[in-house]
Enzyme design. Structure first.
Site, mmCIF file in Angstrom:
data_model
loop_
_atom_site.group_PDB
_atom_site.id
_atom_site.type_symbol
_atom_site.label_atom_id
_atom_site.label_comp_id
_atom_site.label_asym_id
_atom_site.label_seq_id
_atom_site.Cartn_x
_atom_site.Cartn_y
_atom_site.Cartn_z
ATOM 1 N N ASN A 118 0.828 -1.199 0.000
ATOM 2 C CA ASN A 118 0.000 0.000 0.000
ATOM 3 C C ASN A 118 0.871 1.260 0.000
ATOM 4 O OD1 ASN A 118 -2.774 1.263 0.571
ATOM 5 N ND2 ASN A 118 -1.536 2.093 2.241
ATOM 6 N N THR A 144 9.207 9.468 8.613
ATOM 7 C CA THR A 144 9.161 9.302 10.063
ATOM 8 C C THR A 144 10.563 9.300 10.665
ATOM 9 O OG1 THR A 144 8.608 7.743 11.828
ATOM 10 C CG2 THR A 144 8.916 6.801 9.667
ATOM 11 N N SER A 179 10.204 -1.393 12.549
ATOM 12 C CA SER A 179 8.986 -2.153 12.225
ATOM 13 C C SER A 179 8.833 -2.205 10.710
ATOM 14 C CB SER A 179 7.736 -1.495 12.834
ATOM 15 O OG SER A 179 7.368 -0.347 12.080
ATOM 16 N N TYR A 181 6.293 -1.243 9.136
ATOM 17 C CA TYR A 181 5.748 0.069 8.750
ATOM 18 C C TYR A 181 6.870 1.085 8.560
ATOM 19 C CZ TYR A 181 4.698 4.869 9.867
ATOM 20 O OH TYR A 181 4.707 6.239 9.862
ATOM 21 N N HIS A 182 7.757 1.189 9.583
ATOM 22 C CA HIS A 182 8.831 2.178 9.465
ATOM 23 C C HIS A 182 9.716 1.866 8.249
ATOM 24 C CE1 HIS A 182 7.723 2.953 13.765
ATOM 25 N NE2 HIS A 182 8.013 4.191 13.430
ATOM 26 N N LYS A 185 8.508 3.365 5.017
ATOM 27 C CA LYS A 185 8.868 4.784 4.835
ATOM 28 C C LYS A 185 10.306 4.914 4.329
ATOM 29 C CE LYS A 185 5.122 6.830 6.755
ATOM 30 N NZ LYS A 185 4.307 7.895 6.175
ATOM 31 N N ALA A 238 1.888 7.036 21.842
ATOM 32 C CA ALA A 238 2.189 6.994 23.271
ATOM 33 C C ALA A 238 1.459 8.068 24.107
ATOM 34 C CB ALA A 238 3.692 7.085 23.459
ATOM 35 N N VAL A 254 3.449 1.736 30.096
ATOM 36 C CA VAL A 254 4.831 1.953 29.652
ATOM 37 C C VAL A 254 5.402 0.594 29.246
ATOM 38 C CG1 VAL A 254 7.146 2.578 30.442
ATOM 39 C CG2 VAL A 254 5.173 3.995 31.070
ATOM 40 N N ARG A 326 7.370 -4.928 21.867
ATOM 41 C CA ARG A 326 8.194 -4.611 20.692
ATOM 42 C C ARG A 326 9.637 -5.070 20.914
ATOM 43 N NH1 ARG A 326 6.086 1.317 18.635
ATOM 44 N NH2 ARG A 326 3.905 0.969 19.151
ATOM 45 N N VAL A 327 10.362 -5.173 19.832
ATOM 46 C CA VAL A 327 11.800 -5.411 19.934
ATOM 47 C C VAL A 327 12.462 -4.061 19.682
ATOM 48 C CG1 VAL A 327 13.773 -6.623 18.943
ATOM 49 C CG2 VAL A 327 11.555 -7.789 19.140
HETATM 50 N N1 USQ Z 1 4.967 2.931 23.883
HETATM 51 C C1 USQ Z 1 4.752 2.635 25.209
HETATM 52 N N2 USQ Z 1 3.467 2.468 25.611
HETATM 53 C C2 USQ Z 1 2.398 2.607 24.794
HETATM 54 C C3 USQ Z 1 2.624 2.932 23.445
HETATM 55 C C4 USQ Z 1 3.920 3.083 23.016
HETATM 56 O O1 USQ Z 1 5.682 2.509 26.005
HETATM 57 O O2 USQ Z 1 1.265 2.425 25.244
HETATM 58 C C5 USQ Z 1 6.346 3.128 23.414
HETATM 59 C C6 USQ Z 1 6.756 2.233 22.244
HETATM 60 O O3 USQ Z 1 7.281 1.008 22.714
HETATM 61 C C7 USQ Z 1 7.791 3.090 21.544
HETATM 62 C C8 USQ Z 1 7.316 4.515 21.800
HETATM 63 O O4 USQ Z 1 6.424 4.447 22.904
HETATM 64 O O5 USQ Z 1 9.044 2.951 22.138
HETATM 65 C C9 USQ Z 1 6.595 5.132 20.618
HETATM 66 O O6 USQ Z 1 5.516 4.310 20.222
HETATM 67 P P1 USQ Z 1 4.230 4.930 19.494
HETATM 68 O O7 USQ Z 1 3.236 3.841 19.343
HETATM 69 O O8 USQ Z 1 3.795 6.184 20.182
HETATM 70 O O9 USQ Z 1 4.830 5.426 18.104
HETATM 71 P P2 USQ Z 1 5.427 4.605 16.874
HETATM 72 O O10 USQ Z 1 4.986 3.195 16.825
HETATM 73 O O11 USQ Z 1 6.894 4.849 16.861
HETATM 74 O O12 USQ Z 1 4.756 5.320 15.637
HETATM 75 C C10 USQ Z 1 4.185 6.626 15.692
HETATM 76 C C11 USQ Z 1 3.194 6.778 14.548
HETATM 77 C C12 USQ Z 1 3.948 6.657 13.238
HETATM 78 C C13 USQ Z 1 5.073 7.652 13.201
HETATM 79 C C14 USQ Z 1 5.973 7.490 14.407
HETATM 80 C C15 USQ Z 1 7.005 8.548 14.532
HETATM 81 O O13 USQ Z 1 2.184 5.814 14.646
HETATM 82 O O14 USQ Z 1 3.048 6.878 12.164
HETATM 83 O O15 USQ Z 1 5.821 7.428 12.048
HETATM 84 O O16 USQ Z 1 5.168 7.585 15.610
HETATM 85 S S1 USQ Z 1 8.490 7.936 15.212
HETATM 86 O O17 USQ Z 1 8.207 7.119 16.390
HETATM 87 O O18 USQ Z 1 9.336 9.048 15.532
HETATM 88 O O19 USQ Z 1 9.050 7.077 14.193
#
Ligand code: USQ
Length: 403
Positions: A118, A144, A179, A181-182, A185, A238, A254, A326-327
């Site tokens: 996609n 990202t 991931s 997804y990442h 990008k 988060a 967390v 996650r890893v």
């Molecule tokens: N995390 C927690 N608890 C939660 C959710 C997340 O500890 O309930 C941690 C995750 O393990 C990770 C961090 O918070 O270490 C960020 O996770 P996230 O779900 O807030 O963000 P992420 O999966 O990285 O993706 C989000 C968007 C994505 C964007 C990215 C920017 O969904 O579209 O590209 O943020 S970045 O993270 O800078 O790559």
């Protein structure tokens, strides 16, 4: 300016369309409603109900007197993309039209393949249409910060000057995304760089951090203009999740130690950054990267900030360290440059007590809609099974998403 927003029904696409339209640009929005379908698949929904895109567009006309042109199209369909670009003739395109969730991409084989097909095919179609029919159009692409991963050296804005065996060059910064997804990008970035170099297209790749926030000046004009705000384990990010958890009396989730450091920004700053990129376009053939975030926090520090602000509102909040689904590194070096947008004039909305307070209050208005069973993480990067409690609210194990 004529600006086309891809993914105009989404969390960022919709407020971006309103913001740019309010500033006098001629704006069109395109969407294929994929997000609404994923919501049905996973039985999740935005915290604040949103209207259909048609009705949102009508309401915006009533509220602001401004018209948004609407296209319903799938970027994977080359003919559709071609006909939209030829009929609207945009001078700039803001491309949010991708599957945005890391957990979604890690759920199963189907969704991993879907995410990459996609995202990568959609963007490649777009690049090809630009090459054929709109080579001067500026592509503002949402990338990202996660493309870089968490290297043990400073992160630069897209490119790194290196010296190797006595010779020097400026090369694309090494990518170690966390991931599928990442990774999609990263692949996009390579394709866009190639298209700029080879076909002399112009593009800004916005390597955006984690966005938080519910409201913008435009969505605040009418409650029904609200954006699609998610707090579930797949589409919620988060800080947005922690705010909803605090209001619902659910311990803040967390993952692991919480030492994961990331760049964050307020949704209002996303809109301003996109505007700054549009108003200051690159030259023909130029591919540039802006790191788009304003502040760095650890996940645990964010949870602590939410807890202390929520307690001032009389809420009782606990923080739980969950086994990390996650890893990823939980304690690591992180120093990422983010100067280019500041140089163009960005004045950040920093995370403050006032800002957190307003987010908490806004979520409290909708506390009755919070679905408690969509909070705990159910997607594990290593594919190991979820525990019994999580399984009780498990999702369908097989979904045909490749339509
Ligand atoms: N995390 C927690 N608890 C939660 C959710 C997340 O500890 O309930 C941690 C995750 O393990 C990770 C961090 O918070 O270490 C960020 O996770 P996230 O779900 O807030 O963000 P992420 O999966 O990285 O993706 C989000 C968007 C994505 C964007 C990215 C920017 O969904 O579209 O590209 O943020 S970045 O993270 O800078 O790559």
């Amino acid at each position: 300016m004529k600006i086309l927003i891809l993914g105009g029904d989404g969390y960022l696409g919709w407020p971006t369309a309103l913001y740019l339209s309010q500033r006098g640009h001629q704006v069109a929005v395109l969407d294929n409603f994929a997000k609404r379908r994923w919501e049905m698949e996973l039985n999740v929904e935005p915290l604040i109900p949103i209207l259909t895109l048609h009705d949102r567009v009508k309401l915006w006309r009533k509220v602001s007197g401004k018209t948004l042109e609407l296209f319903i199209a799938d970027l994977r369909n080359y003919e559709m993309v071609k006909s939209v670009i030829r009929s609207f003739e945009p001078e700039a395109i803001v491309h949010y039209g991708e599957q945005p969730s890391a957990p979604y991409s890690m759920m199963d084989h189907n969704r991993a393949v879907f995410t990459q097909t996609n995202n990568i095919v959609g963007t490649l179609n777009l690049l090809w249409v630009l090459r054929e029919f709109a080579p001067h159009c500026h592509l503002v692409k949402l990338g990202t910060m996660g493309e870089y991963g968490t290297p043990n050296i400073d992160i630069e804005e897209g490119f790194l000057e290196i010296e190797y065996k006595g010779r020097k060059d400026v090369l694309p910064y090494p990518k170690q995304p966390g991931s599928i997804y990442h990774l999609s990008k990263v692949h996009d970035s390579h394709n866009i760089l190639f298209a700029c170099r080879t076909w002399k297209l112009r593009s800004t790749d916005l390597n955006q951090g984690i966005v938080y926030g519910i409201e913008t000046d435009e969505t605040a004009l009418d409650a029904r203009l609200s954006t699609s705000f998610h707090y579930d384990d797949v589409f919620g990010t988060a800080l947005n999740r922690f705010v909803v958890q605090a209001v619902a009396g659910i311990p803040l989730t967390v993952y692991g130690a919480g030492g994961q450091l990331r760049g964050f920004l307020n949704v209002r700053d996303t809109l301003r950054c996109v505007e700054l990129a549009i108003l200051n376009p690159p030259a023909a053939g130029e591919y540039r990267v802006f790191n788009q975030f304003t502040e760095t926090f650890s996940v645990l520090d964010l949870a602590k900030l939410v807890k202390s602000q929520a307690e001032r509102l009389g809420l009782s909040v606990e923080i739980h360290h969950l086994d990390n689904p996650r890893v990823e590194a939980e304690n690591h070096y992180y120093h990422a440059r983010h100067q280019k947008l500041m140089d163009l004039g960005l004045v950040p909305h920093r995370l403050s007590d006032v800002l957190l307070d307003s987010m908490l209050r806004r979520v409290m208005e909708h506390r009755n809609r919070i679905k408690r069973d969509i909070i705990l993480p159910k997607v594990r990067w290593d594919g190991s099974p979820v525990d019994a409690e999580e399984k009780a609210s498990a999702r369908p194990s097989s979904v045909m998403v490749n339509d």
